[in-house]
Each structure stands twice: as C-alpha cells, then as structure tokens.
Scaffold this motif. Structure first.
Motif, short mmCIF file in Angstrom:
data_model
loop_
_atom_site.label_atom_id
_atom_site.label_comp_id
_atom_site.label_asym_id
_atom_site.label_seq_id
_atom_site.Cartn_x
_atom_site.Cartn_y
_atom_site.Cartn_z
N UNK A 27 7.38 5.40 -0.84
CA UNK A 27 6.16 4.60 -0.86
C UNK A 27 6.02 3.96 -2.24
N UNK A 28 4.83 3.46 -2.56
CA UNK A 28 4.63 2.88 -3.88
C UNK A 28 4.20 1.43 -3.79
N UNK A 29 4.69 0.61 -4.74
CA UNK A 29 4.29 -0.79 -4.82
C UNK A 29 5.42 -1.66 -5.34
N UNK A 37 8.45 0.10 -7.70
CA UNK A 37 8.23 1.44 -8.23
C UNK A 37 7.81 2.32 -7.06
N UNK A 38 8.57 3.38 -6.84
CA UNK A 38 8.34 4.24 -5.67
C UNK A 38 7.56 5.50 -6.02
N UNK A 66 11.43 4.11 -10.83
CA UNK A 66 11.59 2.65 -10.87
C UNK A 66 12.90 2.37 -10.15
N UNK A 67 12.82 1.78 -8.98
CA UNK A 67 14.00 1.64 -8.13
C UNK A 67 14.84 0.42 -8.48
N UNK A 68 14.20 -0.72 -8.73
CA UNK A 68 14.95 -1.95 -8.97
C UNK A 68 14.06 -2.99 -9.63
#
Length: 311
Positions: free
Chosen positions: A59-61, A76-77, A139-141
């Motif tokens: 989840x996240x934004x 950002x998850x 922080x995924x990407x």
C-alpha cells in the motif's frame, strides 16, 4: 571516550535497522558498547524498524513534484491503506518526490540525499517514520523526466491531496507553445496514460523480447489457418499493427474522443511527446493471500479475531 568506528556503526545498523546518525549517537552515549547502544535505541523506539522489514508493503502513495522543464515521481510503500492517510507519511512522500527532482531515478541516491531541514538522510527519516507509525515502509522506485524546451506535465488519478495518489503519470511535452497550453495537453495525455496503460512511447521502444513472443504466438495461431507462408506473414504483420495500437502510446486511440490517434493529436497541437512514466501503487508486488495486517497482529498476540457480523 571510546573511538566510534565506521565498522561499529555499520554493525549496529545491521542489528537494529536504525539510521546511521542514530547508531553513531547511541554508541557515543554508551561508550562504544554495542549491547548498551541496542538497548538505548530500543528505549528511543528507533530499533523497531528491523523487526518490520520482512512484512509485505504494497500500500502507500505515489507522489509527484514539478520544476522548470522537469518533474519527478516516487512510489513509497507501506503495509496498510490506513498509513496512506497519515499526515506524517503524506509529508514524507511529498518531500521525497521533491528530492527526486535532484537525485533522479537512483533509489540509493534518493535514500542517501539530505532530508530537507532534518539534519539526516531520506533513508534515516524513513527509518524514524517506521518506528513512529509502526509499519514496514520502503521507497520502491523513482522517475525523473526533463525536456530542453516545453514541460513535463504531471497527473495523479483520484488524488488524496495535490500531488499524491494511487496512480501517477509524467508526460514530457516538447514544443514552443505557451506553457499553459503545453501543460493542458500534457495533463490530458497523462489522463490517457493512466487509463490506457501504454508500455512504450513509440514502436521503436517496444521491448524486443516481448515483440518476438507476440510474433511467435501470432504465427502459431495463423499457421492453423492452413494458408500459404506468405499469406501467414501478412496476417502476422496485420496483427502486430493491432498489437502496437494496444501497447504503444503514440499508436493508441485517444481516450478523449475515441477515434484520433495520440500521435495525430500531438501533431495537430504542434508538439512532440518525448517520454512518459506511469506508476500504479503496488503493481507487481506479490501480496499474501487470505491474511491481513489485523490478522497478523491477532496471531502474534495469541488471540483470534472475532469475525464481523454476518461473516
């Protein structure tokens, strides 16, 4: 006072998951004693991040930020949608997107960059946030686009608040038109990208491996028709054109009128679309089936959740 070495700080970070500056301070406060430093971090609530690092965060934004002739986007998850509504989390994503305007696509560079006004890095700020909120986060990407002349427009679908949402799009629009006109067109293209999910800007940018797989499937399908080889090749060529219309942005039908091609819309406006990026929150992350965060907490506490009424 005991000398605090880089190796000691690294060792403490690996044991606790706390930020570098927090580890250095903990060692300094405890005369270099690793075990005492671990206890110090635990008392401060800064070592809990490591315990959460194994939990799935899908989840996240997605956050976007704009600058002159450039824009950036980050994903950002977190573990639950609840955190996406947390103001501290939202503020972090906003700042991370702004910092990505400088650091670009490199996640490690973003994590190592100074967090604005905090005296420590983005990665360390995230560790503090994990300890404060109590969920695993990452922080995924990140993606940054820039143009020599024109704009990089942004679009966020169903925004939680300006610049934050579940789907974000960047569109690079080059041209000499007024910036307002370029922004308007870029936003329209962003809406199209959010809905149509193109995989490549133009036919030359299509993944060669994906194209070959598609051709192989189409040839096998066409071979069942019993037609001659030269006819089969023409059938494959026709179907590949259809494939391009599905996955290539410039070849897609413009969602706003249902008939024009995106490339024709750009040509009519006298602009050139030179790049795009689309982030959809959690895409590609394997989520555990049949369990949720509340169930995980109940299991860890040795209790069983009471099913909802009618459940």
């Amino acid at each position: 006072m005991a000398e605090i070495t880089a190796a000691m700080v690294r060792d403490l970070r690996e044991k606790t998951g706390a930020g570098m500056m927090d580890c250095k301070k903990a060692l300094g406060e405890n005369g270099g004693d690793i075990e005492a430093a671990i206890d110090w971090l635990r008392k401060k609530g800064l070592s809990s991040a490591a315990k959460k690092s194994g939990r799935v965060a899908a989840e996240g934004l997605v956050g976007v930020a704009s600058a002159d002739k450039a824009a950036a986007m980050v994903e950002v998850n977190a573990e639950t949608d609840f955190v996406a509504r947390n103001e501290l989390f939202q503020a972090f994503v906003e700042q991370a997107a702004k910092i990505a305007l400088e650091t670009g696509d490199d996640i490690e560079a973003l994590r190592a960059a100074p967090f604005l006004g905090a005296g420590h890095s983005v990665g360390e700020e995230l560790t503090r946030l994990i300890a404060t909120i109590g969920e695993n986060m990452s922080i995924r990407r990140a993606k940054r686009l820039q143009v020599p002349q024109g704009v990089v427009a942004t679009y966020v679908h169903n925004a939680t608040r300006p610049g934050l949402g579940k789907i974000g799009v960047l569109v690079a629009v080059e041209g000499a038109s007024e910036l307002d006109a370029l922004e308007t067109l870029g936003r329209q293209v962003g809406m199209h990208v959010a809905a149509a999910r193109p995989e490549a800007l133009d036919t030359s940018a299509v993944d060669p491996a994906a194209l070959e797989r598609e051709k192989a499937v189409l040839r096998e399908q066409a071979a069942g028709s019993g037609k001659p080889e030269n006819i089969i090749e023409k059938m494959v060529e026709g179907r590949i054109r259809k494939y391009y219309e599905e996955v290539v942005l410039l070849e897609q039908v413009w969602v706003h009128d249902g008939e024009s091609r995106v490339k024709a819309v750009a040509q009519k406006a006298g602009v050139k679309l030179t790049g795009f990026a689309r982030f959809q929150l959690g895409e590609g992350i394997d989520k555990p089936q049949g369990a949720d965060f509340a169930s995980e907490v109940a299991a860890a506490a040795g209790t069983q959740q009471t099913p909802p009424p009618g459940g």
